[in-house]
Design a protein around this motif. Sequence first.
Motif, PDB file in Angstrom:
ATOM      1  N   VAL A 192      48.320  35.585  42.630  1.00  0.00           N
ATOM      2  CA  VAL A 192      49.152  36.072  43.725  1.00  0.00           C
ATOM      3  C   VAL A 192      48.372  37.105  44.522  1.00  0.00           C
ATOM      4  CG1 VAL A 192      51.260  37.322  44.331  1.00  0.00           C
ATOM      5  CG2 VAL A 192      51.291  35.633  42.487  1.00  0.00           C
ATOM      6  N   SER A 193      48.396  36.977  45.834  1.00  0.00           N
ATOM      7  CA  SER A 193      47.723  37.929  46.716  1.00  0.00           C
ATOM      8  C   SER A 193      48.719  38.972  47.195  1.00  0.00           C
ATOM      9  CB  SER A 193      47.108  37.196  47.908  1.00  0.00           C
ATOM     10  OG  SER A 193      46.454  38.106  48.765  1.00  0.00           O
ATOM     11  N   VAL A 194      48.360  40.230  47.057  1.00  0.00           N
ATOM     12  CA  VAL A 194      49.218  41.353  47.441  1.00  0.00           C
ATOM     13  C   VAL A 194      48.552  42.121  48.579  1.00  0.00           C
ATOM     14  CG1 VAL A 194      50.248  43.523  46.665  1.00  0.00           C
ATOM     15  CG2 VAL A 194      50.201  41.537  45.134  1.00  0.00           C
ATOM     16  N   TYR A 202      46.261  38.034  38.691  1.00  0.00           N
ATOM     17  CA  TYR A 202      46.584  36.907  37.822  1.00  0.00           C
ATOM     18  C   TYR A 202      47.918  37.183  37.129  1.00  0.00           C
ATOM     19  CZ  TYR A 202      42.033  34.609  38.318  1.00  0.00           C
ATOM     20  OH  TYR A 202      40.929  33.942  38.817  1.00  0.00           O
ATOM     21  N   ILE A 203      48.901  36.321  37.373  1.00  0.00           N
ATOM     22  CA  ILE A 203      50.238  36.479  36.801  1.00  0.00           C
ATOM     23  C   ILE A 203      50.429  35.435  35.706  1.00  0.00           C
ATOM     24  CG2 ILE A 203      52.699  36.660  37.280  1.00  0.00           C
ATOM     25  CD1 ILE A 203      50.966  38.652  38.851  1.00  0.00           C
ATOM     26  N   THR A 204      50.638  35.898  34.476  1.00  0.00           N
ATOM     27  CA  THR A 204      50.898  35.010  33.352  1.00  0.00           C
ATOM     28  C   THR A 204      52.396  34.899  33.127  1.00  0.00           C
ATOM     29  OG1 THR A 204      48.820  35.610  32.284  1.00  0.00           O
ATOM     30  CG2 THR A 204      50.520  34.636  30.896  1.00  0.00           C
ATOM     31  N   LEU A 258      41.107  42.278  36.747  1.00  0.00           N
ATOM     32  CA  LEU A 258      41.061  41.532  35.494  1.00  0.00           C
ATOM     33  C   LEU A 258      40.418  42.320  34.368  1.00  0.00           C
ATOM     34  CD1 LEU A 258      39.993  38.059  36.909  1.00  0.00           C
ATOM     35  CD2 LEU A 258      42.127  38.542  35.709  1.00  0.00           C
ATOM     36  N   ASP A 259      39.432  43.105  34.705  1.00  0.00           N
ATOM     37  CA  ASP A 259      38.681  43.851  33.694  1.00  0.00           C
ATOM     38  C   ASP A 259      38.255  45.195  34.267  1.00  0.00           C
ATOM     39  OD1 ASP A 259      37.095  44.789  31.675  1.00  0.00           O
ATOM     40  OD2 ASP A 259      35.532  43.253  31.857  1.00  0.00           O
ATOM     41  N   ASP A 261      47.786  40.713  35.325  1.00  0.00           N
ATOM     42  CA  ASP A 261      46.415  40.988  34.896  1.00  0.00           C
ATOM     43  C   ASP A 261      46.330  41.411  33.433  1.00  0.00           C
ATOM     44  OD1 ASP A 261      45.445  40.487  37.512  1.00  0.00           O
ATOM     45  OD2 ASP A 261      46.017  42.521  38.111  1.00  0.00           O
ATOM     46  N   GLY A 262      47.272  40.929  32.626  1.00  0.00           N
ATOM     47  CA  GLY A 262      47.242  41.195  31.202  1.00  0.00           C
ATOM     48  C   GLY A 262      47.653  42.589  30.788  1.00  0.00           C
TER      49      GLY A 262
END
Length: 229
Positions: A150-152, A135-137, A69-70, A115-116
Amino acid sequence: EQAEVAFSNFEYSGATTQLGEALELLRPLARRATGRARLAQIHFELANILHVHGEREAALEEIRTCVHLDPECAPDPARHPPEMIELHRSVAESDVGTAILRITTDPPGALATVDGTREASTPARWDHVSPGHHYITLERDGFVPDVQVVSVAAGEPTERHFALSEGSPPMLASAALRALRQHGPDAEQRWRAEAADLTEADVLLVLRLDEAHLALAAFDGRGVALGDA
């Protein structure tokens, strides 16, 4: 704050529950950079709690999500113990492989962002996605924006399908207007098909300009022409 109080009182279950609820509540914020930074902080605090209670692998998973995420996510030496700094370092230096991620939507054509940072139109595919939670937007004009986690797994292709929820009548009307602005009169037929249920929308006025004349066309919420002026 409630989670920090629970953690300081050694209420492990209460702290993890509070942070989990916070992540679920704040998930839509992943659409913005500031929101992703806030989510990353919560994931790191959850990692700290898990590590204190001996759940090292779960803590590593939360740190990976924090970094997804960051990229600037890092422990604060003034607040976090040396063990957390070491865990963060091990995540940064580890080479656990990558995987393929595929995302499809109903309807297709949504803008999907991981993840943006990495975006594509659905059906979408990304190679070399690091393992862990992402995180899927999902965004498509006229539909409610959505954020999914989503877990990969390393070395394994991951496929997920999501159904988008149709937006409110005003959202659909706005999408129709943007389509008309972008594509002109050629988009009128498409708009009428997509706006069939806009019974609550206000009258939409469309300004047409061609070589022959200037006209102002009016449509009701169902796409029925009310006449030209």
